[in-house]
Design a protein around this motif. Structure first.
Motif, mmCIF file in Angstrom:
data_model
loop_
_atom_site.group_PDB
_atom_site.id
_atom_site.type_symbol
_atom_site.label_atom_id
_atom_site.label_comp_id
_atom_site.label_asym_id
_atom_site.label_seq_id
_atom_site.Cartn_x
_atom_site.Cartn_y
_atom_site.Cartn_z
ATOM 1 N N LEU A 112 -0.275 4.380 -18.047
ATOM 2 C CA LEU A 112 0.004 5.154 -16.841
ATOM 3 C C LEU A 112 -0.476 4.325 -15.662
ATOM 4 C CD1 LEU A 112 0.632 7.761 -15.215
ATOM 5 C CD2 LEU A 112 -1.632 8.575 -15.863
ATOM 6 N N GLU A 113 0.404 4.073 -14.715
ATOM 7 C CA GLU A 113 0.069 3.256 -13.550
ATOM 8 C C GLU A 113 0.043 4.147 -12.308
ATOM 9 O OE1 GLU A 113 2.025 -0.764 -12.277
ATOM 10 O OE2 GLU A 113 3.234 0.883 -11.498
ATOM 11 N N THR A 114 -0.981 3.969 -11.470
ATOM 12 C CA THR A 114 -1.059 4.720 -10.215
ATOM 13 C C THR A 114 -1.245 3.761 -9.050
ATOM 14 O OG1 THR A 114 -3.463 4.999 -10.397
ATOM 15 C CG2 THR A 114 -2.086 6.746 -11.335
ATOM 16 N N ILE A 115 -0.660 4.118 -7.913
ATOM 17 C CA ILE A 115 -0.802 3.344 -6.680
ATOM 18 C C ILE A 115 -1.138 4.336 -5.574
ATOM 19 C CG2 ILE A 115 0.351 1.862 -4.994
ATOM 20 C CD1 ILE A 115 2.179 0.941 -7.325
ATOM 21 N N ALA A 116 -2.245 4.093 -4.876
ATOM 22 C CA ALA A 116 -2.651 4.944 -3.759
ATOM 23 C C ALA A 116 -2.199 4.297 -2.456
ATOM 24 C CB ALA A 116 -4.164 5.133 -3.754
ATOM 25 N N LYS A 117 -1.667 5.133 -1.559
ATOM 26 C CA LYS A 117 -1.211 4.641 -0.263
ATOM 27 C C LYS A 117 -1.810 5.481 0.854
ATOM 28 C CE LYS A 117 3.321 2.969 -1.777
ATOM 29 N NZ LYS A 117 4.759 3.026 -1.483
ATOM 30 N N LYS A 118 -1.987 4.851 2.003
ATOM 31 C CA LYS A 118 -2.382 5.570 3.212
ATOM 32 C C LYS A 118 -1.529 5.014 4.341
ATOM 33 C CE LYS A 118 -5.948 7.501 5.964
ATOM 34 N NZ LYS A 118 -7.307 7.936 6.042
ATOM 35 N N ASN A 119 -0.848 5.912 5.036
ATOM 36 C CA ASN A 119 0.064 5.525 6.113
ATOM 37 C C ASN A 119 1.069 4.482 5.643
ATOM 38 O OD1 ASN A 119 -1.376 7.236 7.875
ATOM 39 N ND2 ASN A 119 -2.842 5.614 8.298
ATOM 40 N N GLY A 120 1.552 4.634 4.401
ATOM 41 C CA GLY A 120 2.565 3.750 3.863
ATOM 42 C C GLY A 120 2.061 2.432 3.305
ATOM 43 N N GLN A 121 0.768 2.153 3.448
ATOM 44 C CA GLN A 121 0.199 0.898 2.965
ATOM 45 C C GLN A 121 -0.568 1.129 1.662
ATOM 46 O OE1 GLN A 121 0.786 -2.061 4.638
ATOM 47 N NE2 GLN A 121 2.093 -0.764 5.909
ATOM 48 N N VAL A 122 -0.434 0.195 0.708
ATOM 49 C CA VAL A 122 -1.169 0.300 -0.548
ATOM 50 C C VAL A 122 -2.654 0.068 -0.275
ATOM 51 C CG1 VAL A 122 -1.518 -0.714 -2.829
ATOM 52 C CG2 VAL A 122 0.798 -0.433 -1.937
ATOM 53 N N VAL A 123 -3.483 1.035 -0.711
ATOM 54 C CA VAL A 123 -4.935 0.932 -0.502
ATOM 55 C C VAL A 123 -5.710 0.933 -1.816
ATOM 56 C CG1 VAL A 123 -4.894 1.911 1.828
ATOM 57 C CG2 VAL A 123 -5.137 3.441 -0.150
ATOM 58 N N GLY A 124 -5.026 1.118 -2.926
ATOM 59 C CA GLY A 124 -5.703 1.107 -4.218
ATOM 60 C C GLY A 124 -4.703 1.238 -5.346
#
Length: 195
Positions: free
Chosen positions: A156-168
């Motif tokens: 399972l892969e997760t990608i965190a974004k804030k304001n459209g930018q990858v942050v984690g």
């Protein structure tokens, strides 16, 4: 035209869609074959080819139902305990112990955790992740969003974004024997054993 796969794509249904599409395409070009329609359909779903779409659908975990045979159940389901001696904890999160309980219902993964922090305080949490490849805003309205997708039946892969930018980012991977869960992310690798 662009299409979105349903939460639980069915290969037989996709084959029927390709045949229907072939019928439509033959109205304009009678020389087209089923392989042409399959390729066109795969491209509409965002895949380079029919074999890539087929491989993706076949790699997805099957929905867990109450009557599912244990060997067909999602490998994440169950209780896991952190093995601190095998883990590399994040410098700002040197917890003393952690237990995670995974439940899977279709494309919804719920993780219930009990963590004892560095000071000995027990913290309880519960997060539900929609694993459909789409961006979902955080429920607390903090500007974060999460994208989660299956990479085979055991990752399972997760990608965190804030304001459209990858942050984690993070990956959850169950070992082939189903006994170890490894959570990898920014500056940490947490190894958990199945209870």
């Amino acid at each position: 035209m662009s299409r979105s796969l349903p939460p639980h794509p069915n290969l037989d249904h996709l084959k029927k869609q390709a045949k229907d599409l072939l019928h439509d395409l033959k109205q304009r070009n009678p020389a087209l074959k089923l392989a042409d329609a399959q390729h066109t359909l795969a491209r509409e779903y965002g895949f380079a080819s029919w074999p890539k779409l087929k491989a993706y659908v076949e790699s997805l975990p099957r929905p867990v139902t109450p009557d599912a045979a244990p060997e067909k159940a999602n490998p994440f389901v169950g209780k896991w305990t952190a093995n601190l001696s095998s883990s590399k904890r994040h410098p700002s999160n040197q917890f003393q112990s952690a237990t995670l309980q995974f439940t899977v219902d279709g494309d919804s993964v719920t993780i219930t955790d009990v963590v004892v922090d560095v000071s000995g305080r027990e913290e309880h949490g519960k997060n539900t992740i929609l694993v459909d490849g789409n961006e979902h805003p955080s429920e607390n309205g903090n500007g974060y969003a999460l994208v989660a997708r299956w990479r085979g039946s055991q990752v399972l892969e997760t990608i965190a974004k804030k304001n459209g930018q990858v942050v984690g980012w993070g990956t959850y991977e169950v070992s082939d024997d189903g006994k170890i869960l490894t959570i990898s992310g920014d500056q940490q690798v947490i190894v958990l054993d199945r209870n």
